[in-house]
Design an enzyme around this catalytic site. Sequence first.
Site, PDB file in Angstrom:
ATOM      1  N   CYS A 196      45.542-119.879  19.496  1.00 31.74           N
ATOM      2  CA  CYS A 196      45.395-118.521  20.048  1.00 31.74           C
ATOM      3  C   CYS A 196      45.236-118.524  21.564  1.00 31.74           C
ATOM      4  O   CYS A 196      45.881-117.741  22.267  1.00 31.74           O
ATOM      5  CB  CYS A 196      44.242-117.798  19.367  1.00 31.74           C
ATOM      6  SG  CYS A 196      42.587-118.464  19.691  1.00 31.74           S
ATOM      7  N   HIS A 270      38.152-116.382  18.957  1.00 33.75           N
ATOM      8  CA  HIS A 270      39.566-116.017  18.795  1.00 33.75           C
ATOM      9  C   HIS A 270      39.955-115.021  19.882  1.00 33.75           C
ATOM     10  O   HIS A 270      39.123-114.268  20.389  1.00 33.75           O
ATOM     11  CB  HIS A 270      39.782-115.407  17.403  1.00 33.75           C
ATOM     12  CG  HIS A 270      41.228-115.238  17.041  1.00 33.75           C
ATOM     13  ND1 HIS A 270      42.101-116.302  16.962  1.00 33.75           N
ATOM     14  CD2 HIS A 270      41.960-114.130  16.738  1.00 33.75           C
ATOM     15  CE1 HIS A 270      43.306-115.859  16.611  1.00 33.75           C
ATOM     16  NE2 HIS A 270      43.240-114.546  16.482  1.00 33.75           N
ATOM     17  N   HIS A 282      48.844-112.489  18.101  1.00 29.62           N
ATOM     18  CA  HIS A 282      47.937-113.633  18.218  1.00 29.62           C
ATOM     19  C   HIS A 282      48.463-114.796  17.383  1.00 29.62           C
ATOM     20  O   HIS A 282      49.318-114.621  16.505  1.00 29.62           O
ATOM     21  CB  HIS A 282      46.526-113.253  17.761  1.00 29.62           C
ATOM     22  CG  HIS A 282      46.435-112.766  16.348  1.00 29.62           C
ATOM     23  ND1 HIS A 282      45.351-112.985  15.540  1.00 29.62           N
ATOM     24  CD2 HIS A 282      47.302-112.034  15.572  1.00 29.62           C
ATOM     25  CE1 HIS A 282      45.534-112.439  14.350  1.00 29.62           C
ATOM     26  NE2 HIS A 282      46.700-111.850  14.346  1.00 29.62           N
TER      27      HIS A 282
END
Length: 360
Positions: A196, A270, A282
């Site tokens: 990510c 994240h 993502h």
Amino acid sequence: VQTCALPIWSGRQGVVVTALADLLEKPDAGGSLADQARLGDVVTVLPPAAAQDGGGACRLPRDAFVEVETAERYRGFVAVTALRPWTEATPYRSGPRERVVARLANVYPQPDLTKSNPLLVLPLGVELRRGRDLGPRWLEALLPDGRTGYIQRGDVGPAVQPGQTPLTAACLVEHSLLHDGTPYLWGGRSTLGIDCSGLVANAFAACGVLAPRDAGPQHDWSELQPVPKDVSALRPGDLLFFGSESPGGSESLGAPAPGGAAPPPPRITHVGFYVSEGRFVHASTSERPAVHISDLRAPEWQRRWLSARRYAKLAAAIAEPVPAASAAPAASAAPGPAPASASASANGANAADATIWPQK
């Protein structure tokens, strides 16, 4: 004190001569991947541990690896065979350059794709020094190990100098969408596999800015400004930061500590880019292990969403048209100045959390 007999001197610079070079947490080919460097990246080679602690001669597998530091100040162990000494005063990425705009591009030893296998297969975003113009189809590429390669024009576009054009929200969204479908890979930084924060770093680099490598440092990056945590306040290119849940599904975000103590601050695990209409792109292992678009309004993401931030120097970003989610236009740019960045070992994620919600 004896040190490893390496083809690169400690304290000097080396250049990556393979398409990708894995930066490992430990000098072990089977170990955890911390990051990846790409062809042409110039790294600083750090002194071997034997020289630092006064120990004896290096033993395998350390003999096969050197510890390096990247432009983002990220450290890891790289196979010696992936590097060559770099003695030029200017970086490899200087002067006229071409940037790979295809997901993968072949570099051949001659301007003919039928007579030999490729020298290299390069992922999106790699930059090459430009050599001679060989007509409407082929360009000469000057590789960092001194070889000459040949690449087809349709696979590359001109690279520009940092700051030559202002960074825009459309650029960030477009380049993140170019990775759509790329497999998730912890520590990955290419269209062969990416995580990510690698997706975020790659998009910024393609648009002329060198961002921190990991999600936590990206959240704390001084070039970002906070945005209200409200879908209606988001704009394309905003960064969305998320926390984690426990294995059983109960929330660990701001849960009271034993004895009534103040809860620990939520850990950033994240990150993704806001696209439009409540959607964000993502690299994640949720839903499917690849780069994909998710709905921020879904219960899971609403529970985990911690904050939003916007790059402070976006030029006319709010008024720009945003590419459709399926768009994958090619654009080109070069990395800019490097801010400080934490190493993988300091990013705050433990193995259990990484299994459930990777931080990178």
